[in-house]
Design an enzyme around this catalytic site. Structure first.
Site, PDB file in Angstrom:
ATOM      1  N   TRP A 184       6.196  -6.095  -3.286  1.00  7.90           N
ATOM      2  CA  TRP A 184       5.972  -5.009  -2.335  1.00  7.90           C
ATOM      3  C   TRP A 184       7.322  -4.344  -2.070  1.00  7.90           C
ATOM      4  O   TRP A 184       8.326  -5.038  -1.851  1.00  7.90           O
ATOM      5  CB  TRP A 184       5.371  -5.499  -1.011  1.00  7.90           C
ATOM      6  CG  TRP A 184       5.351  -4.363  -0.032  1.00  7.90           C
ATOM      7  CD1 TRP A 184       4.488  -3.303  -0.026  1.00  7.90           C
ATOM      8  CD2 TRP A 184       6.298  -4.126   1.026  1.00  7.90           C
ATOM      9  NE1 TRP A 184       4.840  -2.420   0.964  1.00  7.90           N
ATOM     10  CE2 TRP A 184       5.934  -2.897   1.620  1.00  7.90           C
ATOM     11  CE3 TRP A 184       7.408  -4.823   1.508  1.00  7.90           C
ATOM     12  CZ2 TRP A 184       6.647  -2.349   2.700  1.00  7.90           C
ATOM     13  CZ3 TRP A 184       8.118  -4.277   2.585  1.00  7.90           C
ATOM     14  CH2 TRP A 184       7.736  -3.062   3.172  1.00  7.90           C
ATOM     15  N   GLU A 225       1.615  -4.716  -4.542  1.00  2.70           N
ATOM     16  CA  GLU A 225       0.983  -4.401  -3.248  1.00  2.70           C
ATOM     17  C   GLU A 225       1.280  -2.966  -2.825  1.00  2.70           C
ATOM     18  O   GLU A 225       2.436  -2.570  -2.712  1.00  2.70           O
ATOM     19  CB  GLU A 225       1.511  -5.374  -2.182  1.00  2.70           C
ATOM     20  CG  GLU A 225       0.958  -5.124  -0.786  1.00  2.70           C
ATOM     21  CD  GLU A 225       1.539  -6.067   0.263  1.00  2.70           C
ATOM     22  OE1 GLU A 225       2.505  -6.807  -0.043  1.00  2.70           O
ATOM     23  OE2 GLU A 225       1.044  -6.045   1.408  1.00  2.70           O
ATOM     24  N   LYS A 227       0.860   0.520  -0.257  1.00  2.00           N
ATOM     25  CA  LYS A 227       0.927   0.784   1.183  1.00  2.00           C
ATOM     26  C   LYS A 227       0.664   2.254   1.444  1.00  2.00           C
ATOM     27  O   LYS A 227       0.864   3.096   0.570  1.00  2.00           O
ATOM     28  CB  LYS A 227       2.304   0.372   1.715  1.00  2.00           C
ATOM     29  CG  LYS A 227       2.398   0.338   3.218  1.00  2.00           C
ATOM     30  CD  LYS A 227       3.514  -0.558   3.702  1.00  2.00           C
ATOM     31  CE  LYS A 227       3.679  -0.396   5.204  1.00  2.00           C
ATOM     32  NZ  LYS A 227       4.438  -1.479   5.788  1.00  2.00           N
ATOM     33  N   ASP A 258      -3.664  -5.307   1.042  1.00  2.00           N
ATOM     34  CA  ASP A 258      -3.304  -5.752   2.393  1.00  2.00           C
ATOM     35  C   ASP A 258      -4.204  -5.003   3.365  1.00  2.00           C
ATOM     36  O   ASP A 258      -4.274  -3.764   3.322  1.00  2.00           O
ATOM     37  CB  ASP A 258      -1.820  -5.443   2.645  1.00  2.00           C
ATOM     38  CG  ASP A 258      -1.342  -5.915   4.016  1.00  2.00           C
ATOM     39  OD1 ASP A 258      -1.996  -5.584   5.015  1.00  2.00           O
ATOM     40  OD2 ASP A 258      -0.304  -6.596   4.091  1.00  2.00           O
ATOM     41  N   HIS A 261      -3.042  -1.797   5.151  1.00  2.00           N
ATOM     42  CA  HIS A 261      -2.385  -0.750   4.372  1.00  2.00           C
ATOM     43  C   HIS A 261      -3.279   0.415   3.966  1.00  2.00           C
ATOM     44  O   HIS A 261      -3.039   1.066   2.960  1.00  2.00           O
ATOM     45  CB  HIS A 261      -1.742  -1.350   3.123  1.00  2.00           C
ATOM     46  CG  HIS A 261      -0.558  -2.216   3.442  1.00  2.00           C
ATOM     47  ND1 HIS A 261       0.287  -2.723   2.491  1.00  2.00           N
ATOM     48  CD2 HIS A 261      -0.066  -2.645   4.633  1.00  2.00           C
ATOM     49  CE1 HIS A 261       1.231  -3.443   3.064  1.00  2.00           C
ATOM     50  NE2 HIS A 261       1.032  -3.415   4.367  1.00  2.00           N
ATOM     51  N   HIS A 285      -3.763  -9.716   1.170  1.00  2.56           N
ATOM     52  CA  HIS A 285      -2.973 -10.049   2.346  1.00  2.56           C
ATOM     53  C   HIS A 285      -3.895  -9.766   3.511  1.00  2.56           C
ATOM     54  O   HIS A 285      -4.123  -8.606   3.846  1.00  2.56           O
ATOM     55  CB  HIS A 285      -1.732  -9.146   2.456  1.00  2.56           C
ATOM     56  CG  HIS A 285      -0.524  -9.722   1.799  1.00  2.56           C
ATOM     57  ND1 HIS A 285       0.702  -9.100   1.841  1.00  2.56           N
ATOM     58  CD2 HIS A 285      -0.332 -10.875   1.118  1.00  2.56           C
ATOM     59  CE1 HIS A 285       1.585  -9.849   1.181  1.00  2.56           C
ATOM     60  NE2 HIS A 285       0.975 -10.922   0.735  1.00  2.56           N
ATOM     61  N   ASP A 293      -0.339  -0.437  11.086  1.00  4.18           N
ATOM     62  CA  ASP A 293      -0.160  -1.664  10.311  1.00  4.18           C
ATOM     63  C   ASP A 293       0.656  -2.663  11.127  1.00  4.18           C
ATOM     64  O   ASP A 293       1.780  -3.003  10.791  1.00  4.18           O
ATOM     65  CB  ASP A 293       0.560  -1.303   8.999  1.00  4.18           C
ATOM     66  CG  ASP A 293       0.773  -2.514   8.108  1.00  4.18           C
ATOM     67  OD1 ASP A 293       0.017  -3.480   8.244  1.00  4.18           O
ATOM     68  OD2 ASP A 293       1.697  -2.480   7.271  1.00  4.18           O
ATOM     69  N   ASP A 295       0.183  -5.850  11.907  1.00  3.18           N
ATOM     70  CA  ASP A 295       0.256  -7.254  11.518  1.00  3.18           C
ATOM     71  C   ASP A 295      -0.008  -8.221  12.661  1.00  3.18           C
ATOM     72  O   ASP A 295       0.731  -9.194  12.851  1.00  3.18           O
ATOM     73  CB  ASP A 295       1.602  -7.553  10.824  1.00  3.18           C
ATOM     74  CG  ASP A 295       1.702  -6.863   9.464  1.00  3.18           C
ATOM     75  OD1 ASP A 295       0.913  -7.188   8.574  1.00  3.18           O
ATOM     76  OD2 ASP A 295       2.572  -5.973   9.308  1.00  3.18           O
ATOM     77  N   ASP A 325      -0.988 -12.282   5.963  1.00  2.00           N
ATOM     78  CA  ASP A 325       0.226 -11.507   6.254  1.00  2.00           C
ATOM     79  C   ASP A 325       0.150 -10.942   7.662  1.00  2.00           C
ATOM     80  O   ASP A 325      -0.316  -9.839   7.872  1.00  2.00           O
ATOM     81  CB  ASP A 325       0.392 -10.381   5.215  1.00  2.00           C
ATOM     82  CG  ASP A 325       1.741  -9.686   5.346  1.00  2.00           C
ATOM     83  OD1 ASP A 325       2.606 -10.177   6.094  1.00  2.00           O
ATOM     84  OD2 ASP A 325       1.926  -8.624   4.710  1.00  2.00           O
TER      85      ASP A 325
HETATM   86  C1  RNT Z   1       4.627  -4.838   4.327  1.00  2.00           C
HETATM   87  C2  RNT Z   1       3.816  -5.679   3.414  1.00  2.00           C
HETATM   88  C3  RNT Z   1       4.472  -6.927   2.907  1.00  2.00           C
HETATM   89  C4  RNT Z   1       5.263  -7.669   3.976  1.00  2.00           C
HETATM   90  C5  RNT Z   1       5.758  -9.022   3.553  1.00  2.00           C
HETATM   91  C6  RNT Z   1       6.763  -9.577   4.482  1.00  2.00           C
HETATM   92  O1  RNT Z   1       3.904  -3.862   4.934  1.00  2.00           O
HETATM   93  O2  RNT Z   1       2.594  -5.999   3.999  1.00  2.00           O
HETATM   94  O3  RNT Z   1       3.537  -7.747   2.313  1.00  2.00           O
HETATM   95  O4  RNT Z   1       4.521  -7.815   5.129  1.00  2.00           O
HETATM   96  O5  RNT Z   1       6.209  -8.970   2.260  1.00  2.00           O
HETATM   97 ZN    ZN Z   2       1.338  -7.419   2.965  1.00  2.00          ZN
END
Ligand code: RNT
Ligand code: ZN
Length: 419
Positions: A184, A225, A227, A258, A261, A285, A293, A295, A325
């Site tokens: 990523w 990955e 975004k 993810d 994302h 993720h 985003d 998390d 994640d």
């Molecule tokens: C960032 C991505 C990525 C990170 C990690 C720490 O938006 O989701 O995966 O969260 O690599």
């Molecule tokens: Zn991620």
């Protein structure tokens, strides 16, 4: 009534529908979840010249007791793992290397810097996954890495990614199960670009170089990955979903989705079946975006249940590599891991306990009334009693009893730290 007695009563409700709870347990036991180490220290890592977190991601909160050494992080992970049913994997980032106090830049990382992690994984019967770290570094200060206009910077990160794949290969070899190495990158622009294509061409070329390096695919699996936006890359992200989906399909790499994302009403659960028609495998993720985003720790909400259902009812438990994640520094970090991972497992168990074939049939015959009615009725089936028994069988605390253990650990261990 004991957990077992409750279970026996609950089980009958599911058996009425021809669902074997024992079979569900057997399947569930064999699903590894890739638990991200970075929830334990707010994505800090152990670099000698540790930099502030960058890359357009952010961790908020300052709950005391965060891990600041590999030993502390591993000890916290052990605590969480003792409260999570099943055998799992730990997902590392390159910044978690152990370099013995020496300054080792990211393009110089070697498997030896992860020997302690491998040793520990062996002792605890864990798999390992890996990620190159293309943020929190002076060479990522422009918000560009693999797509940077400066070849020297690109080359540095290409080297880092190749080294990372080799570390993944080493994990795979040592631990007898392949590692997933996920790339990523934060690359993007804050404001409207005058050229969207050139950076994407450069990213494509960088990836081609990274994947040209010889790495045993039976030991290391590559993922990319995408975004949508990050802090400071609001207008444009080079590695968008279409970019990586195209790249992965054409080059036989895994797409990593993810759940934070995508656009706010766009959900990963709806992508799984579509992607699996064109790709044998997929990586996730699992995260919880709140308005952005963000998390947040994953909760057993509609989308998490839907992700579980899509994996289970499409027979994709061995096709979808489930990783987590999220990072929340406003609560006890061991609890964050435990809550999130237990929820991920719960969502799979919930899905395994639905009469999925029957529900599919209802849809095929246009019986949407029964479909909706059953979905709703199953929400209040005695799922909790089944889950509790699963936990007990797997030797971890049922219900909220795990919380006492976390509190005890906080008192005895976390509160003694200066962090
Ligand atoms: C960032 C991505 C990525 C990170 C990690 C720490 O938006 O989701 O995966 O969260 O690599
Ligand atoms: Zn991620």
């Amino acid at each position: 009534m004991s957990v077992k007695e409750n279970f026996e009563v609950a089980k009958k409700q599911y058996e009425k529908w021809g669902i074997s709870v024992e079979e569900a347990f057997e399947k569930l036991k064999n699903v590894p979840i890739s638990i991200h180490c970075w929830q334990g220290d707010d994505i800090g890592g152990f670099e000698v010249d540790q930099q502030e977190l960058s890359g357009g991601i952010d961790v908020t909160g300052d709950y005391p007791g965060k891990a600041t050494t590999p030993e502390e992080l591993r000890s916290d992970l052990e605590k969480a793992l003792s409260l999570i049913p099943g055998k799992h994997k730990i997902n590392l980032h390159a910044i978690y290397a152990e370099t013995d106090g020496k300054l080792v830049d990211r393009n110089e990382l070697e498997p030896t810097h992860f020997e302690n992690w491998v040793q520990w994984a062996k002792e605890h019967d864990l798999g390992l996954d890996f990620n190159p770290t293309l943020f929190s570094h002076p060479k990522a200060a422009d918000g560009l890495t693999l797509a940077h206009p400066d070849k020297e910077i690109r080359d540095f990160w290409i080297e880092h990614c190749i080294k990372s794949r080799k570390i993944g290969e080493y994990f795979g070899k040592e631990l007898g199960q392949p590692a997933l190495t996920n790339i990523w990158i934060p690359d993007g622009y804050k404001d409207i670009p005058s050229d969207r294509l050139t950076p994407r061409k450069r990213l494509k070329e960088s990836l081609d170089e990274i994947f040209a390096a010889d790495v045993d695919e039976s030991l290391n699996i590559d993922a990319v990955e995408s975004k949508l936006f990050g802090i400071g890359s609001e207008a444009y992200v080079v590695g968008s979903h279409e970019f990586y989906m195209g790249y992965a399909l054409k080059n036989n790499k895994l797409c990593l989705l993810d759940s934070g994302h995508y656009h706010p009403t766009e959900v990963v659960s709806n992508k799984i079946s579509a992607m699996l028609l064109f790709s044998d495998r997929l990586a996730l993720h699992v995260s919880r975006p709140v308005r952005w985003d963000s998390d947040h720790v994953i909760i057993l909400d509609d989308e998490l249940r839907e992700i579980g259902l899509e994996i289970v009812r499409n027979d994709a438990l061995d096709k979808v590599m489930i990783g987590l994640d999220f990072f929340d520094a406003s609560i006890n970090r061991v609890a964050a891991w435990t809550i999130g991972t237990r929820n991920m497992i719960k969502s799979l168990l919930y899905a395994l306990l639905l009469p999925n074939d029957h529900l599919k049939q209802l849809q095929e015959t246009g019986n949407f009334t029964d479909r909706l009615a059953l979905f709703e009725e199953f929400k209040t089936y005695p799922f909790g009693a089944i889950w509790d028994y699963y936990c007990e069988q797997m030797g971890v605390p049922a219900q909220e009893k795990w919380l006492e253990e976390v509190k005890d650990y906080e008192k005895k261990v976390l509160s003694k730290r200066n962090s």
